[in-house]
Design a protein around this motif. Structure first.
Motif, PDB file in Angstrom:
ATOM      1  N   GLY A   1     -14.122   2.249  44.197  1.00 50.13           N
ATOM      2  CA  GLY A   1     -12.883   1.515  43.969  1.00 50.13           C
ATOM      3  C   GLY A   1     -12.122   2.021  42.754  1.00 50.13           C
ATOM      4  O   GLY A   1     -10.890   2.080  42.756  1.00 50.13           O
ATOM      5  N   LEU A   2     -12.856   2.428  41.715  1.00 46.96           N
ATOM      6  CA  LEU A   2     -12.220   2.913  40.490  1.00 46.96           C
ATOM      7  C   LEU A   2     -11.651   4.315  40.653  1.00 46.96           C
ATOM      8  O   LEU A   2     -10.550   4.608  40.172  1.00 46.96           O
ATOM      9  CB  LEU A   2     -13.226   2.882  39.337  1.00 46.96           C
ATOM     10  CG  LEU A   2     -13.618   1.495  38.823  1.00 46.96           C
ATOM     11  CD1 LEU A   2     -14.763   1.599  37.821  1.00 46.96           C
ATOM     12  CD2 LEU A   2     -12.420   0.805  38.172  1.00 46.96           C
ATOM     13  N   VAL A   3     -12.383   5.205  41.325  1.00 46.06           N
ATOM     14  CA  VAL A   3     -11.936   6.598  41.404  1.00 46.06           C
ATOM     15  C   VAL A   3     -11.006   6.853  42.581  1.00 46.06           C
ATOM     16  O   VAL A   3     -10.234   7.813  42.562  1.00 46.06           O
ATOM     17  CB  VAL A   3     -13.130   7.571  41.480  1.00 46.06           C
ATOM     18  CG1 VAL A   3     -14.040   7.396  40.281  1.00 46.06           C
ATOM     19  CG2 VAL A   3     -13.908   7.409  42.777  1.00 46.06           C
ATOM     20  N   ALA A   4     -11.062   6.002  43.612  1.00 41.66           N
ATOM     21  CA  ALA A   4     -10.243   6.238  44.806  1.00 41.66           C
ATOM     22  C   ALA A   4      -9.280   5.074  45.007  1.00 41.66           C
ATOM     23  O   ALA A   4      -8.206   5.043  44.413  1.00 41.66           O
ATOM     24  CB  ALA A   4     -11.135   6.449  46.028  1.00 41.66           C
ATOM     25  N   ASN A   5      -9.647   4.124  45.852  1.00 44.76           N
ATOM     26  CA  ASN A   5      -8.768   2.990  46.123  1.00 44.76           C
ATOM     27  C   ASN A   5      -9.584   1.836  46.684  1.00 44.76           C
ATOM     28  O   ASN A   5     -10.753   1.994  47.053  1.00 44.76           O
ATOM     29  CB  ASN A   5      -7.646   3.380  47.097  1.00 44.76           C
ATOM     30  CG  ASN A   5      -8.187   4.065  48.348  1.00 44.76           C
ATOM     31  OD1 ASN A   5      -8.909   3.459  49.146  1.00 44.76           O
ATOM     32  ND2 ASN A   5      -7.855   5.349  48.518  1.00 44.76           N
ATOM     33  N   LEU A   6      -8.952   0.675  46.747  1.00 43.10           N
ATOM     34  CA  LEU A   6      -9.657  -0.537  47.159  1.00 43.10           C
ATOM     35  C   LEU A   6     -10.062  -0.499  48.630  1.00 43.10           C
ATOM     36  O   LEU A   6     -11.100  -1.040  49.000  1.00 43.10           O
ATOM     37  CB  LEU A   6      -8.784  -1.763  46.888  1.00 43.10           C
ATOM     38  CG  LEU A   6      -8.549  -2.115  45.410  1.00 43.10           C
ATOM     39  CD1 LEU A   6      -7.646  -3.339  45.295  1.00 43.10           C
ATOM     40  CD2 LEU A   6      -9.877  -2.365  44.703  1.00 43.10           C
ATOM     41  N   LEU A   7      -9.238   0.129  49.477  1.00 39.58           N
ATOM     42  CA  LEU A   7      -9.572   0.159  50.903  1.00 39.58           C
ATOM     43  C   LEU A   7     -10.868   0.922  51.141  1.00 39.58           C
ATOM     44  O   LEU A   7     -11.749   0.452  51.871  1.00 39.58           O
ATOM     45  CB  LEU A   7      -8.439   0.791  51.715  1.00 39.58           C
ATOM     46  CG  LEU A   7      -8.731   0.955  53.215  1.00 39.58           C
ATOM     47  CD1 LEU A   7      -8.967  -0.405  53.866  1.00 39.58           C
ATOM     48  CD2 LEU A   7      -7.609   1.706  53.923  1.00 39.58           C
ATOM     49  N   SER A   8     -10.993   2.101  50.542  1.00 38.54           N
ATOM     50  CA  SER A   8     -12.214   2.887  50.736  1.00 38.54           C
ATOM     51  C   SER A   8     -13.428   2.155  50.179  1.00 38.54           C
ATOM     52  O   SER A   8     -14.514   2.182  50.780  1.00 38.54           O
ATOM     53  CB  SER A   8     -12.077   4.267  50.091  1.00 38.54           C
ATOM     54  OG  SER A   8     -11.846   4.168  48.698  1.00 38.54           O
ATOM     55  N   ALA A   9     -13.258   1.464  49.028  1.00 35.97           N
ATOM     56  CA  ALA A   9     -14.363   0.706  48.449  1.00 35.97           C
ATOM     57  C   ALA A   9     -14.749  -0.463  49.348  1.00 35.97           C
ATOM     58  O   ALA A   9     -15.940  -0.739  49.550  1.00 35.97           O
ATOM     59  CB  ALA A   9     -13.977   0.201  47.057  1.00 35.97           C
ATOM     60  N   ALA A  10     -13.746  -1.159  49.905  1.00 38.08           N
ATOM     61  CA  ALA A  10     -14.032  -2.278  50.799  1.00 38.08           C
ATOM     62  C   ALA A  10     -14.737  -1.793  52.056  1.00 38.08           C
ATOM     63  O   ALA A  10     -15.660  -2.455  52.562  1.00 38.08           O
ATOM     64  CB  ALA A  10     -12.735  -2.998  51.157  1.00 38.08           C
ATOM     65  N   MET A  11     -14.340  -0.633  52.569  1.00 36.48           N
ATOM     66  CA  MET A  11     -14.979  -0.092  53.765  1.00 36.48           C
ATOM     67  C   MET A  11     -16.423   0.318  53.480  1.00 36.48           C
ATOM     68  O   MET A  11     -17.307   0.138  54.314  1.00 36.48           O
ATOM     69  CB  MET A  11     -14.181   1.097  54.292  1.00 36.48           C
ATOM     70  CG  MET A  11     -12.831   0.716  54.869  1.00 36.48           C
ATOM     71  SD  MET A  11     -11.868   2.140  55.413  1.00 36.48           S
ATOM     72  CE  MET A  11     -12.855   2.673  56.817  1.00 36.48           C
ATOM     73  N   LEU A  12     -16.668   0.874  52.277  1.00 33.76           N
ATOM     74  CA  LEU A  12     -18.043   1.226  51.904  1.00 33.76           C
ATOM     75  C   LEU A  12     -18.895  -0.035  51.793  1.00 33.76           C
ATOM     76  O   LEU A  12     -20.042  -0.068  52.275  1.00 33.76           O
ATOM     77  CB  LEU A  12     -18.055   2.001  50.591  1.00 33.76           C
ATOM     78  CG  LEU A  12     -19.450   2.398  50.070  1.00 33.76           C
ATOM     79  CD1 LEU A  12     -20.182   3.298  51.068  1.00 33.76           C
ATOM     80  CD2 LEU A  12     -19.343   3.094  48.703  1.00 33.76           C
ATOM     81  N   ALA A  13     -18.344  -1.083  51.170  1.00 36.45           N
ATOM     82  CA  ALA A  13     -19.080  -2.342  51.035  1.00 36.45           C
ATOM     83  C   ALA A  13     -19.408  -2.919  52.411  1.00 36.45           C
ATOM     84  O   ALA A  13     -20.531  -3.394  52.655  1.00 36.45           O
ATOM     85  CB  ALA A  13     -18.262  -3.343  50.226  1.00 36.45           C
ATOM     86  N   PHE A  14     -18.443  -2.862  53.324  1.00 33.88           N
ATOM     87  CA  PHE A  14     -18.671  -3.378  54.677  1.00 33.88           C
ATOM     88  C   PHE A  14     -19.733  -2.552  55.395  1.00 33.88           C
ATOM     89  O   PHE A  14     -20.566  -3.094  56.123  1.00 33.88           O
ATOM     90  CB  PHE A  14     -17.376  -3.375  55.471  1.00 33.88           C
ATOM     91  CG  PHE A  14     -17.547  -3.829  56.892  1.00 33.88           C
ATOM     92  CD1 PHE A  14     -17.750  -5.171  57.187  1.00 33.88           C
ATOM     93  CD2 PHE A  14     -17.533  -2.914  57.945  1.00 33.88           C
ATOM     94  CE1 PHE A  14     -17.933  -5.605  58.497  1.00 33.88           C
ATOM     95  CE2 PHE A  14     -17.709  -3.340  59.254  1.00 33.88           C
ATOM     96  CZ  PHE A  14     -17.911  -4.680  59.535  1.00 33.88           C
TER      97      PHE A  14
END
Length: 318
Positions: free
Chosen positions: A121-134
């Motif tokens: 989330g810090l280095v890229a964006n919230l969408l990619s972080a949310a998708m990784l979490a999912f």
């Protein structure tokens, strides 16, 4: 995880034994071979995406995605420790072998899960972080804790977890995802059943002993063989789509067609050879080649899009 399994990590007086695990045991919890495929497929999604990303950000994002994949593997091993202990294929894993305590594996997996999502989330964006979490949640909870022990379609539905990395990779680059990564998702999703069911045909006794409703144990080997062929016949034309859509080139087209025909041939051999050791060899051959097949598809995409080896074909779709 079975409460009975916890007894092997406790002394007679109820005090937990100390871990004897080494660094390599903790690394084994991350399922490194699966991590490697995740790196390749996520990177494939990144380089095939319409756009570019700073190499430093791309490397950090890829590292976070791979750690997140390893974290979900660790949580899977923590939950499955009881069934791993009774299966010959998995009895030597760090938790059932007693080298790492279940509590240590849980803490390790949760720490890596949270850390990888925050970093992405810090280095890229919230969408990619949310998708990784999912993705971590889907593999560790939906697949491991529910589907795997509940339905013979566990691999089909649960296979989505392994198919998300290209979509995460495209989200890192574009902040969104589109047809490019959806097609790559579909390739991995359709690849997963014939890949795992080929192994399940050989290891059906192991799965039966552990009480896991894999398709060969529920529907029978004959039905499983037919399903393997059916999924392979759908997979192979879908795997050609990147060349038709313009993000795969001539090399990809040739490799996808040739290796796809090999996959079909091996699946038909699994369907035909049904008895004794020849049947096991046929299933193992498909299982082993399927790993090479997926790796080659994404390796060629990486070479064409990342190394300038693209000989573009006329765009047919998209």
């Amino acid at each position: 995880m079975s409460a009975a399994f916890d007894q092997i990590t406790q002394a007679d007086d109820g005090v937990a034994l100390s871990s004897t695990g080494e660094a390599r045991d903790f690394f084994a919890l991350l399922k490194p071979r699966v991590m490697f495929l995740v790196i390749v497929t996520a990177l494939g999604g990144m380089v095939a995406a319409p756009g570019t990303v700073n190499p430093v950000i791309g490397f950090a994002a890829l590292l976070a995605i791979s750690v997140g994949a390893g974290a979900s593997g660790c949580l899977n091993m923590w939950w499955d420790a009881d069934i791993d202990a009774v299966m010959a294929r998995t009895a030597g894993r760090p938790i059932p072998a007693g080298r790492i305590l279940p509590s240590e594996a849980l803490a390790f997996g949760l720490t890596l899960s949270i850390g990888s999502v925050l970093v992405l989330g810090l280095v890229a964006n919230l969408l990619s972080a949310a998708m990784l979490a999912f993705t971590i949640f889907f593999y560790a909870v939906v697949y491991s804790m529910w589907l795997k022990r509940a339905t013979p379609q566990n691999i089909v539905i649960g296979g989505a977890a392994g198919a998300f990395p290209p979509m995460i990779g495209e989200a890192v680059v574009t902040g969104d995802f589109g047809l490019t990564s959806i097609v790559l998702f579909a390739i991995i999703f359709l690849w997963t059943p014939p890949h795992f069911w080929a192994l399940a045909l050989v290891k059906s006794a192991d799965y039966a002993r552990a009480g896991i409703p894999m398709l060969p144990n529920v529907a029978g080997p004959a039905a499983t063989r037919r399903q393997i062929v059916a999924y392979t016949l759908v997979l192979t034309p879908v795997a050609v789509l990147p060349a038709l859509m313009g993000f795969g080139g001539l090399i990809y087209l040739v490799v996808s067609v040739v290796t796809g025909l090999a996959m079909i041939g091996l699946s038909l051999r699994v369907l035909k050879v049904t008895e004794g050791e020849p049947a096991n060899k046929a299933a193992y051959a498909l299982f082993g080649f399927s790993i090479l097949y997926l790796f080659l598809l994404f390796a060629v995409l990486l070479a064409e899009n990342g190394l300038g080896l693209m000989w573009a074909l006329p765009k047919v779709l998209g």
